[in-house]
Design an enzyme around this catalytic site. Structure first.
Site, PDB file in Angstrom:
ATOM      1  N   GLY A   1       0.579  59.417  89.372  1.00 57.69           N
ATOM      2  CA  GLY A   1      -0.715  59.490  88.695  1.00 57.69           C
ATOM      3  C   GLY A   1      -1.919  59.202  89.572  1.00 57.69           C
ATOM      4  O   GLY A   1      -3.021  58.974  89.056  1.00 57.69           O
ATOM      5  N   THR A   2      -1.755  59.250  90.891  1.00 53.68           N
ATOM      6  CA  THR A   2      -2.909  58.979  91.772  1.00 53.68           C
ATOM      7  C   THR A   2      -4.035  59.992  91.533  1.00 53.68           C
ATOM      8  O   THR A   2      -5.213  59.625  91.507  1.00 53.68           O
ATOM      9  CB  THR A   2      -2.512  59.042  93.269  1.00 53.68           C
ATOM     10  N   GLY A   3      -3.650  61.259  91.380  1.00 55.69           N
ATOM     11  CA  GLY A   3      -4.655  62.317  91.214  1.00 55.69           C
ATOM     12  C   GLY A   3      -5.427  62.166  89.911  1.00 55.69           C
ATOM     13  O   GLY A   3      -6.663  62.297  89.879  1.00 55.69           O
ATOM     14  N   CYS A   4      -4.713  61.884  88.819  1.00 53.47           N
ATOM     15  CA  CYS A   4      -5.367  61.711  87.513  1.00 53.47           C
ATOM     16  C   CYS A   4      -6.322  60.525  87.571  1.00 53.47           C
ATOM     17  O   CYS A   4      -7.465  60.590  87.095  1.00 53.47           O
ATOM     18  CB  CYS A   4      -4.324  61.436  86.420  1.00 53.47           C
TER      19      CYS A   4
ATOM     20  N   THR B   1       3.144  55.952  93.549  1.00 52.79           N
ATOM     21  CA  THR B   1       2.034  56.906  93.636  1.00 52.79           C
ATOM     22  C   THR B   1       1.932  57.805  92.401  1.00 52.79           C
ATOM     23  O   THR B   1       1.227  58.810  92.438  1.00 52.79           O
ATOM     24  CB  THR B   1       2.213  57.794  94.881  1.00 52.79           C
TER      25      THR B   1
ATOM     26  N   LYS C   1      -8.042  66.599  97.821  1.00 52.00           N
ATOM     27  CA  LYS C   1      -7.517  65.237  97.977  1.00 52.00           C
ATOM     28  C   LYS C   1      -6.426  65.209  99.047  1.00 52.00           C
ATOM     29  O   LYS C   1      -5.670  66.168  99.180  1.00 52.00           O
ATOM     30  CB  LYS C   1      -6.933  64.740  96.642  1.00 52.00           C
TER      31      LYS C   1
HETATM   32  N1  LIG Z   1      -0.436  56.643 100.122  1.00 48.46           N
HETATM   33  C1  LIG Z   1      -1.748  56.698  99.867  1.00 48.46           C
HETATM   34  N2  LIG Z   1      -2.602  55.801 100.421  1.00 48.46           N
HETATM   35  C2  LIG Z   1      -3.924  55.853 100.175  1.00 48.46           C
HETATM   36  N3  LIG Z   1      -4.486  56.763  99.367  1.00 48.46           N
HETATM   37  C3  LIG Z   1      -3.701  57.690  98.784  1.00 48.46           C
HETATM   38  C4  LIG Z   1      -2.300  57.709  99.000  1.00 48.46           C
HETATM   39  N4  LIG Z   1      -1.755  58.736  98.268  1.00 48.46           N
HETATM   40  C5  LIG Z   1      -2.792  59.323  97.630  1.00 48.46           C
HETATM   41  N5  LIG Z   1      -3.981  58.696  97.945  1.00 48.46           N
HETATM   42  C6  LIG Z   1      -5.294  59.008  97.397  1.00 48.46           C
HETATM   43  O1  LIG Z   1      -5.120  59.208  96.002  1.00 48.46           O
HETATM   44  C7  LIG Z   1      -5.970  60.226  95.519  1.00 48.46           C
HETATM   45  C8  LIG Z   1      -5.135  61.325  94.892  1.00 48.46           C
HETATM   46  O2  LIG Z   1      -4.584  62.137  95.917  1.00 48.46           O
HETATM   47  P1  LIG Z   1      -3.239  62.983  95.817  1.00 48.46           P
HETATM   48  O3  LIG Z   1      -3.351  64.037  96.862  1.00 48.46           O
HETATM   49  O4  LIG Z   1      -2.076  62.067  95.850  1.00 48.46           O
HETATM   50  O5  LIG Z   1      -3.364  63.586  94.349  1.00 48.46           O
HETATM   51  P2  LIG Z   1      -2.252  64.240  93.415  1.00 48.46           P
HETATM   52  O6  LIG Z   1      -1.166  64.836  94.250  1.00 48.46           O
HETATM   53  O7  LIG Z   1      -2.986  65.138  92.497  1.00 48.46           O
HETATM   54  O8  LIG Z   1      -1.647  63.025  92.614  1.00 48.46           O
HETATM   55  P3  LIG Z   1      -0.613  63.039  91.340  1.00 48.46           P
HETATM   56  O9  LIG Z   1       0.011  64.397  91.259  1.00 48.46           O
HETATM   57  O10 LIG Z   1       0.343  61.920  91.618  1.00 48.46           O
HETATM   58  O11 LIG Z   1      -1.443  62.704  90.146  1.00 48.46           O
HETATM   59  C9  LIG Z   1      -6.794  60.672  96.726  1.00 48.46           C
HETATM   60  O12 LIG Z   1      -8.011  59.948  96.743  1.00 48.46           O
HETATM   61  C10 LIG Z   1      -5.905  60.294  97.916  1.00 48.46           C
HETATM   62  O13 LIG Z   1      -6.661  60.088  99.093  1.00 48.46           O
HETATM   63  C1  LIG Z   2       0.901  64.493  81.712  1.00 50.06           C
HETATM   64  C2  LIG Z   2       0.781  64.525  83.189  1.00 50.06           C
HETATM   65  N1  LIG Z   2      -0.388  64.924  83.738  1.00 50.06           N
HETATM   66  C3  LIG Z   2      -0.540  64.958  85.076  1.00 50.06           C
HETATM   67  C4  LIG Z   2       0.500  64.574  85.911  1.00 50.06           C
HETATM   68  C5  LIG Z   2       0.345  64.654  87.431  1.00 50.06           C
HETATM   69  O1  LIG Z   2       0.372  63.422  88.003  1.00 50.06           O
HETATM   70  C6  LIG Z   2       1.702  64.140  85.299  1.00 50.06           C
HETATM   71  N2  LIG Z   2       2.776  63.737  86.042  1.00 50.06           N
HETATM   72  N3  LIG Z   2       1.803  64.120  83.945  1.00 50.06           N
END
Ligand SMILES: Nc1ncnc2c1ncn2[C@@H]1O[C@H](COP(=O)(O)OP(=O)(O)OP(=O)(O)O)[C@@H](O)[C@H]1O
Ligand SMILES: Cc1ncc(CO)c(N)n1
Length: 281
Positions: free
Chosen positions: A212-215, A210, A176
């Site tokens: 929880g974007t990854g989850c 941002t 990602k």
């Molecule tokens: N500022 C942004 N604008 C558009 N898309 C974004 C942005 N930030 C993250 N994304 C998208 O969000 C999704 C998650 O990516 P990211 O790399 O942020 O995950 P993450 O670090 O695991 O997130 P988190 O730890 O907050 O749960 C991907 O599809 C990424 O392209």
């Molecule tokens: C419980 C939990 N899972 C995943 C993440 C990563 O976004 C977070 N901040 N908290």
């Protein structure tokens, strides 16, 4: 047989509601699948950071997994914060035992404020027990670097990292791009064990909301595959889902606010042009 696909999230609780189990369940609900959940840890967390982590013991995780396995038809599942090696081992054991087939592994390691959501010594267990079961692994850039033990700073090293992750036995990987350097675009890089690769690119939304974007991305991917989509179609929907959720922020909390899980389905965008996702072969 129920008409609604049943899905499972195995993850930590985020008291602030933007990430973890809460993000997963909201996303599943929005995308029309029935959500079950196994809690691996309770976190005391808000948009400013993680104050405390209370992991579940091995038995508590095992008995939740067993309750799900004995009664539900799990079409797809997602793992998030697993915290330690024994929780990883229980998860892998039960995936095999109940023959759950579509597995999205989001290898959650460190929260935005720096808290460790996975013990460093558990990375080996993740690689050994869980990655070989994964249909898709969805690391962010720092997580991919830890998994493959090399720095990612361009398209070439990103591809090499993805190949290394596939070599642990995963069917496919999406690295990602939220942590990428480009101020204008975010790119999610997909590689399948067949060698096929794609880039999912969108405008980078200029926001601090941002959390929880990854989850949320991985949960949307899981929901779409549970409904029958292939991996690539599911990634496309997941990327559009998170793009909408980031575009129409909720302005909650004083730190990294949560995304808006209702925005994709509502189809509303305050900044229309930013909502599109392009795919490159
Ligand atoms: N500022 C942004 N604008 C558009 N898309 C974004 C942005 N930030 C993250 N994304 C998208 O969000 C999704 C998650 O990516 P990211 O790399 O942020 O995950 P993450 O670090 O695991 O997130 P988190 O730890 O907050 O749960 C991907 O599809 C990424 O392209
Ligand atoms: C419980 C939990 N899972 C995943 C993440 C990563 O976004 C977070 N901040 N908290």
């Amino acid at each position: 047989m129920s008409a609604i696909p049943q899905v499972l999230t195995i993850a930590g609780s985020d008291s602030g509601g933007g990430a973890g189990i809460q993000a997963d369940i909201k996303t599943f609900q929005e995308l029309g699948v029935y959500s079950t959940s196994v809690i691996t840890a309770v976190t005391s967390q808000n948009t400013l950071g993680v104050n405390a982590i209370y992991p579940m013991g091995r038995e508590a995780v095992q008995s939740q997994l067993q309750a799900i396995g004995e009664d539900f038809q799990i079409a797809a599942l997602k793992t998030g914060m697993l915290f330690n090696a024994e929780i990883i081992e229980e998860t892998a054991y039960n995936i095999n035992r109940f023959e759950w087939g579509i597995i999205v592994v989001d290898p959650v390691m460190i929260a935005k404020g720096g808290a460790h959501l996975l013990r460093q010594e558990a990375v080996a267990a993740l690689k050994q027990h869980l990655l070989p079961l994964a249909t898709v692994v969805t690391p962010n850039i720092p997580e991919a670097e830890v998994l493959c033990g090399m720095a990612i700073d361009d398209a070439m090293t990103r591809r090499k990292a993805a190949e290394k992750i596939i070599s642990y036995g995963a069917e496919s990987v999406v690295i990602k791009g939220g942590h990428g350097k480009d101020p204008y675009v975010t790119e999610d890089f997909y590689l399948h064990q067949s060698g096929e690769c794609l880039l999912f690119r969108s405008a980078r939304i200029d926001t601090t909301e941002t959390h929880g974007t990854g989850c949320t991305f991985a949960a949307a991917l899981t929901a779409e595959m549970a409904k029958g989509a292939g991996i690539k179609e599911a990634i496309y929907v997941a990327k559009r889902f998170i793009q909408a959720a980031l575009t129409d922020g909720l302005h909650i909390g004083a730190g990294h606010g949560p995304t808006n899980h209702a925005a994709y389905k509502a189809g509303v965008s305050k900044r229309e042009g930013e909502n599109s996702v392009e795919i490159y072969g």
